[in-house]
Design an enzyme around this catalytic site. Structure first.
Site, PDB file in Angstrom:
ATOM      1  N   GLU A 112      -4.071  -3.174  -0.666  1.00  0.00           N
ATOM      2  CA  GLU A 112      -4.389  -1.907  -0.001  1.00  0.00           C
ATOM      3  C   GLU A 112      -4.926  -2.199   1.378  1.00  0.00           C
ATOM      4  O   GLU A 112      -5.386  -3.309   1.647  1.00  0.00           O
ATOM      5  CB  GLU A 112      -5.502  -1.167  -0.777  1.00  0.00           C
ATOM      6  CG  GLU A 112      -5.026  -0.495  -2.025  1.00  0.00           C
ATOM      7  CD  GLU A 112      -6.187  -0.108  -2.935  1.00  0.00           C
ATOM      8  OE1 GLU A 112      -7.357  -0.124  -2.490  1.00  0.00           O
ATOM      9  OE2 GLU A 112      -5.910   0.178  -4.101  1.00  0.00           O
ATOM     10  N   LYS A 114      -7.753  -2.062   4.194  1.00  0.00           N
ATOM     11  CA  LYS A 114      -9.212  -2.026   4.120  1.00  0.00           C
ATOM     12  C   LYS A 114      -9.704  -1.029   5.163  1.00  0.00           C
ATOM     13  O   LYS A 114      -9.742  -1.312   6.350  1.00  0.00           O
ATOM     14  CB  LYS A 114      -9.802  -3.410   4.381  1.00  0.00           C
ATOM     15  CG  LYS A 114     -11.285  -3.472   4.122  1.00  0.00           C
ATOM     16  CD  LYS A 114     -11.776  -4.911   4.090  1.00  0.00           C
ATOM     17  CE  LYS A 114     -13.247  -4.978   3.739  1.00  0.00           C
ATOM     18  NZ  LYS A 114     -14.123  -4.338   4.721  1.00  0.00           N
TER      19      LYS A 114
END
Ligand code: AMP
Ligand code: ZN
Length: 669
Positions: A112, A114
């Site tokens: 993902e 950050k």
């Protein structure tokens, strides 16, 4: 009434749904106008039917509550931080550690972005937002529920098959466009600009007034689900479920089955991060399988099943157009690079700091060079290098100036220091203004009401040319100046008067003697006690004070050698500014100033020495026998009869312990 309740319920659920379509899916099916109409109707109905109040009604998003302080909430599970690395090799090493624990079971990785914001923990009960807590120290955080409700993409009511009780964690952030908009407004009001979206987001959720929070275009991605009744076995599935319940979950991700794929995802977004509408500072890699996660567990600070790969501070190249020089209050010159405007992490950068002449020399800087500019966490970006293949002409080499750009004095470089200084400290405008601003600043004499524009105005009108001139300011001089209203003039004069009561350490700091910071000023003031005594010390003697090094010692001795400085000190002294510590350094109040007490008898709250101390701490005096000067006799139980008689003869008021306490209480209220 009942039909009102029906209407209210219908409107609430419609508005929750349309809000979700608009903010989370970006697919509204009604116009803003229709939405606003429904909201207005609901507000009206709720106003007429206060018994149907609902803390999670869509009407609660506009804010309104004021929190003087936030309640502390202990997290059900600690909010861990992430172990992080800037190095791709380390990601492989992380995998090796995982394999050691998990054996050769296949590991899938969920990558993902950050998000660079502030983490938040949301608790939902029976499909409703129950509380929102900041990370705090990881163990406990602040209850910021009312502020969080104003963030439109956070659902107040859930849809679908959500668990009864669970928590979901994520990151609150400010999209770049919204951040820039906020700054445009601030600029138009002449207010200082916010430095970056991350700090502004974190600051916003801790504001006291939720109405103000509601105006900030905050957003939130949620990605970590936890709770007992959750039977989900992977991270990717947990996000799908969370999305179906109405949460905004990461929209950019990759489920990878090798570290090689992970590194590809990292490289992709390292290059494309500037295209995102929000700031990210890296990629988070998580082991996707929950049973593997639970085998891996946590260290005392981090989960072992996740790691953050952080990007280097963003670095952009642009053209160097010019170098300008700023003169600080100590006379130090700071070179500033003027750049061809360039966008770094979403903000336009036109200037960058160049530290000092050594840096210019080391880079061999020429006007026209293509330079690399980096923006880290700090407000002012810096120049970190020059593109060798893209140089300006040799004739345009930047040469540090020899004369002060403001007053024309010859600059000098003090041995052992990197800076050049303009030594014309008492007549160089930016130094004078800088000194005055420093003198009035919060940590020094704390004279509120004198911003840089006002000081500039006073300087230009030749009303104030040095710090001591502040004390001869007249109401009439000030009122004549445009911009200053009578009320602010009165306040200002009051504040200037009050500064005379500030302790010597603040004055010493406020004088802005080079290298004397707040802490050193306190140390000197405690140890030496007065300016007079300080002026008699030699360099060696000054060096004996804790934390005082040779630079400071030289600077102090140098300060006293300057006649002009001595004249300034004398006139400040004449005005009543403090140049020594008071004996009554730990004075609590002055309410007993000029009051003379005689003590007799035995007391409940104090013994006699303590009572004497208390009187002196509040500015009073204690004398052992009664005279005409005595103001009060404080009589405890069994007072000396002769004292009582004498007090009565001299018509001196006799008070008991309680009455005395009231005397000092009055001062404290
Ligand atoms: P750090 O503050 O550098 O220790 O990084 C840990 C923090 O990164 C977490 O506490 C989260 O607030 C934040 N973070 C941002 N994006 C993510 C994400 N996708 N997954 C997990 N944490 C994230
Ligand atoms: Zn100058």
């Amino acid at each position: 009434m009942n039909s009102d309740l029906e209407k209210i319920k219908k409107l609430r659920s419609e508005l929750h749904y349309h809000n979700y379509l608009y903010y989370n899916l970006n697919k509204p099916i009604i116009s803003d106008f229709e939405f606003d109409n429904k909201l207005k109707n609901l507000i009206k109905l709720e106003k007429n039917n206060p018994i149907y109040f609902d803390k999670n009604s869509p009407t609660q998003r506009v804010g309104g509550s004021i929190s003087e302080s936030f309640k502390t909430i202990i997290h059900n599970e600690p909010m861990y931080s992430l172990s992080n690395t800037y190095n791709k090799e380390e990601v492989f090493k992380w995998e090796e550690r995982l394999i050691k624990i998990l054996g050769d079971k296949k590991i899938n990785y969920f990558c993902e972005l950050k998000y660079d914001g502030a983490s938040i923990n949301l608790l939902y009960k029976n499909g409703e937002l129950e509380s929102a807590t900041t990370r705090g120290d990881g163990i406990q955080g602040d209850d910021v529920t009312n502020n969080i409700k104003t963030i439109s993409s956070i659902p107040l009511k859930l849809m679908g098959d959500y668990p009864n009780v669970f928590e979901i964690r994520g990151e609150i952030f400010l999209p770049i466009e919204g951040f820039n908009r906020m700054n445009v407004i601030r600029k138009s009001k002449g207010e200082p600009l916010y430095s970056n979206p991350r700090n502004t987001a974190a600051g916003s959720i801790k504001l006291k007034d939720s109405k103000v929070v509601a105006k900030r275009p905050l957003d939130c991605f949620l990605y970590t689900l936890s709770g007992e009744s959750i039977s989900i076995n992977s991270h990717d599935y947990s996000l799908k479920k969370a999305k179906s319940w109405g949460f905004k979950v990461p929209e950019i991700f990759s489920l990878c089955n090798s570290i090689k794929d992970v590194l590809n995802f990292i490289s992709l977004w390292e290059n494309k991060r500037s295209e995102l509408p929000y700031e990210i500072d890296g990629i988070v890699i998580k082991v996707n399988d929950f049973s593997q996660q639970s085998i891996l567990g946590f260290t005392s600070k981090f989960p072992r099943w996740a790691i953050a790969y952080k990007f280097q501070a963003e670095n952009v190249s642009t053209r160097l157009i010019d170098v300008k020089y700023q003169v600080g209050r100590t006379g130090a010159l700071t070179p500033v690079a003027i750049l061809d405007p360039v966008k770094i992490s979403g903000t336009i950068v036109k200037r960058a700091s160049l530290h000092n002449s050594d840096q210019i020399e080391n880079l061999g800087l020429r006007i026209g060079d293509l330079v690399y500019v980096e923006k880290g966490g700090e407000i002012i970006p810096k120049i970190v290098g020059v593109d060798d293949l893209n140089r300006g002409l040799p004739d345009n080499k930047v040469r540090f100036i020899k004369f002060c750009p403001k007053c024309g004095s010859v600059l000098s470089r003090i041995k052992g220091e990197a800076n050049y200084y303009c030594l014309n400290s008492n007549y160089c405008k930016p130094q004078i203004i800088g000194k005055i601003l420093h003198y009035v600043s919060r940590k020094a004499l704390d004279i509120e009401g004198l911003g840089s524009e006002t000081v500039d105005l006073l300087y230009e009108n030749q009303i104030v040319r040095k710090v001591s001139d502040l004390y001869s300011l007249k109401k009439n001089d000030l009122i004549k100046l445009e911009r200053l209203a009578e009320k602010s003039v009165n306040n200002l004069l009051n504040n200037i008067e009050k500064s005379k009561t500030k302790p010597f350490s603040k004055v010493l700091f406020g004088l802005g003697i080079r290298h004397i910071g707040e802490t050193v000023a306190k140390k000197i003031s405690n140890k030496i006690g007065s300016f007079e005594k300080l002026s008699l010390l030699t360099e060696d003697e000054i060096l004996k004070i804790d934390d005082v090094g040779i630079k400071i010692a030289k600077s102090i001795v140098g300060f006293f050698k300057d006649e002009e400085n001595l004249r300034l000190i004398n006139s400040l002294k004449d005005y009543g500014v403090k140049f020594e510590i008071e004996n009554t350094n730990n004075l609590k109040s002055k309410v007993l100033n000029d009051i003379v007490f005689v003590i007799s008898g035995v007391f409940k709250k104090y013994n006699r020495i303590e009572l004497k101390d208390e009187i002196e701490k509040n500015g009073g005096k204690v004398s052992s026998s009664i005279s005409k000067k005595t103001s009060y006799l404080i009589a405890g139980s069994n007072p000396g009869p002769s004292k009582i008689v004498k007090a009565k003869q001299n018509q001196i008021k006799i008070i008991n312990e309680n009455e005395f306490l009231k005397l000092i209480d009055i001062s404290e209220s």
